[in-house]
Enzyme design. Structure first.
Site, short mmCIF file in Angstrom:
data_model
loop_
_atom_site.label_atom_id
_atom_site.label_comp_id
_atom_site.label_asym_id
_atom_site.label_seq_id
_atom_site.Cartn_x
_atom_site.Cartn_y
_atom_site.Cartn_z
N ASP A 71 -10.19 3.25 1.69
CA ASP A 71 -10.39 2.88 3.10
C ASP A 71 -11.07 4.02 3.85
O ASP A 71 -11.85 3.80 4.78
CB ASP A 71 -9.04 2.58 3.77
CG ASP A 71 -8.46 1.25 3.32
OD1 ASP A 71 -9.24 0.33 3.01
OD2 ASP A 71 -7.22 1.13 3.27
N LYS A 93 0.80 -1.23 0.00
CA LYS A 93 0.00 0.00 0.00
C LYS A 93 0.83 1.28 0.00
O LYS A 93 0.44 2.28 -0.60
CB LYS A 93 -0.93 0.03 1.22
CG LYS A 93 -2.11 -0.91 1.13
CD LYS A 93 -2.96 -0.71 2.38
CE LYS A 93 -4.27 -1.43 2.31
NZ LYS A 93 -5.18 -1.00 3.38
N GLY A 138 -16.71 -3.92 12.31
CA GLY A 138 -15.79 -3.48 11.25
C GLY A 138 -16.01 -4.10 9.88
O GLY A 138 -15.37 -3.69 8.91
N GLY A 149 -0.88 2.16 10.03
CA GLY A 149 -1.46 2.47 8.73
C GLY A 149 -2.97 2.62 8.79
O GLY A 149 -3.54 3.54 8.18
P1 ATR Z 1 -1.77 -1.35 10.53
O1 ATR Z 1 -1.11 -0.90 9.26
O2 ATR Z 1 -2.71 -2.50 10.35
O3 ATR Z 1 -2.38 -0.24 11.30
P2 ATR Z 1 0.70 -1.32 11.98
O4 ATR Z 1 1.12 -0.21 11.11
O5 ATR Z 1 1.66 -2.42 12.25
O6 ATR Z 1 -0.61 -2.00 11.40
O7 ATR Z 1 0.18 -0.69 13.36
C1 ATR Z 1 -0.20 -1.47 14.42
C2 ATR Z 1 -0.71 -0.61 15.56
O8 ATR Z 1 -1.16 -1.49 16.59
C3 ATR Z 1 0.34 0.27 16.21
O9 ATR Z 1 -0.26 1.44 16.70
C4 ATR Z 1 0.83 -0.61 17.36
O10 ATR Z 1 1.39 0.08 18.45
P3 ATR Z 1 2.96 0.49 18.46
O11 ATR Z 1 3.08 1.74 17.65
O12 ATR Z 1 3.26 0.69 19.89
O13 ATR Z 1 3.70 -0.68 17.87
C5 ATR Z 1 -0.45 -1.25 17.79
N1 ATR Z 1 -0.21 -2.52 18.50
C6 ATR Z 1 0.10 -3.71 17.94
N2 ATR Z 1 0.26 -4.65 18.90
C7 ATR Z 1 0.04 -4.04 20.10
C8 ATR Z 1 0.02 -4.47 21.46
N3 ATR Z 1 0.28 -5.74 21.80
N4 ATR Z 1 -0.25 -3.55 22.42
C9 ATR Z 1 -0.52 -2.26 22.09
N5 ATR Z 1 -0.53 -1.79 20.82
C10 ATR Z 1 -0.26 -2.66 19.83
#
Ligand code: ATR
Length: 276
Positions: free
Chosen positions: A107, A70, A242, A133
């Site tokens: 989106d 993306k 969702g 993202g």
């Molecule tokens: P996407 O593109 O699907 O949004 P991403 O860019 O990997 O996926 O973002 C994941 C989000 O989920 C982030 O905000 C991440 O927090 P961090 O910035 O601290 O990594 C959050 N996230 C994922 N696993 C988490 C967890 N176990 N606890 C809290 N936040 C989590």
């Protein structure tokens, strides 16, 4: 059955086997009796540019993009629409008559349309969990809907700060420990992380200070009723799952490629859910 004149589109990802998009688009193709096909395209990152550029030569109408393409697509397409630019990601590519590629982001529409159809058209304060993202698309959608005060709660503060800097203003950052302040007075709460999804840990959140009149939604749709939505419903908040975000984001691409406006309805939901 498709003929030799069938219109073609698909979804590029790596991996792509989990994608529900082929199911959604082929359902609509059948509904509208369109001579066309929507296929999964497994494209590894190093060949992504080559594959995207080949679409016009192969006569494709366009594609959807999923992880991890993306963001890369921003630098490959010939033209970006305003939303793709603001989100910083392309999820829909349209091959134009002259063979050039236009990158769009649907989106934003998918998220907003899901809420609008549930009865939430605008608001003031929105609190979102996560800064990845998905959060970017949600923020642009909330801005489009007229929310003026967007609060971002994220595990990693730096990530939230980086995200906030890339938007002009109106975004406030909260640490997880300050969740009560972040929820106080909010009109809407959105989970944009994958927490709560099948195979992931649940999102643990104390909703104590969230007003009972607030709406709660989740970008996670498997399961449909995440722990967050269950918890919110139990305390009287209005909830929106969702799945329709996914279904609505698919609609503008279908219309651009195949020339018919598809419908998001209960039958499509049931058909898509049978696969999850
Ligand atoms: P996407 O593109 O699907 O949004 P991403 O860019 O990997 O996926 O973002 C994941 C989000 O989920 C982030 O905000 C991440 O927090 P961090 O910035 O601290 O990594 C959050 N996230 C994922 N696993 C988490 C967890 N176990 N606890 C809290 N936040 C989590």
């Amino acid at each position: 059955m498709i003929s030799g004149k069938a219109k073609l589109a698909g979804v590029m990802g790596w991996p792509v086997g989990h994608s529900l998009s082929p199911r959604i688009h082929n359902y609509w193709l059948q509904q509208h009796r369109i001579d066309g096909a929507y296929v999964p395209l497994v494209v590894e990152p190093v060949r992504f540019e080559q594959a995207l550029r080949a679409l016009s030569a192969l006569g494709f109408q366009g594609v959807n993009l999923t992880v991890p393409h993306k963001e890369t697509a921003l630098f490959v397409v010939d033209r970006l629409d305003n939303l793709a630019q603001r989100v910083g990601a392309v999820n829909t590519v349209v091959v134009r008559k002259d063979g050039s590629l236009e990158g769009r982001n649907t989106d934003v529409f998918g998220f907003a349309e899901n809420l609008r159809n549930a009865g939430l058209t605008t608001g003031d304060i929105a609190t979102i969990i996560g800064a990845g993202g998905a959060a970017r698309a949600v923020i642009v959608a909330l801005q489009e809907m007229g929310f003026t005060n967007i609060r971002v709660v994220n595990r990693t503060r730096e990530r939230a700060e980086k995200l906030s800097k890339s938007f002009s203003d109106g975004i406030q950052i909260f640490d997880e420990a300050k969740i009560n302040e972040a929820l106080d007075g909010a009109d809407l709460l959105v989970n944009t992380t994958s927490l709560g999804m099948v195979g992931e840990p649940p999102l643990k959140i104390d909703l104590l200070s969230l007003p009972r009149e607030a709406w709660v939604t989740d970008v996670v749709y498997a399961p449909l009723m995440t722990d967050l939505l269950k918890q919110a419903q139990q305390r009287g908040n209005k909830i929106v799952d969702g799945l329709n975000m996914l279904l609505h984001q698919a609609s503008p691409g279908f219309e651009a490629w195949f020339g018919a406006k598809p419908e998001v309805n209960e039958n499509l939901r049931r058909f898509v859910l049978a696969e999850t």
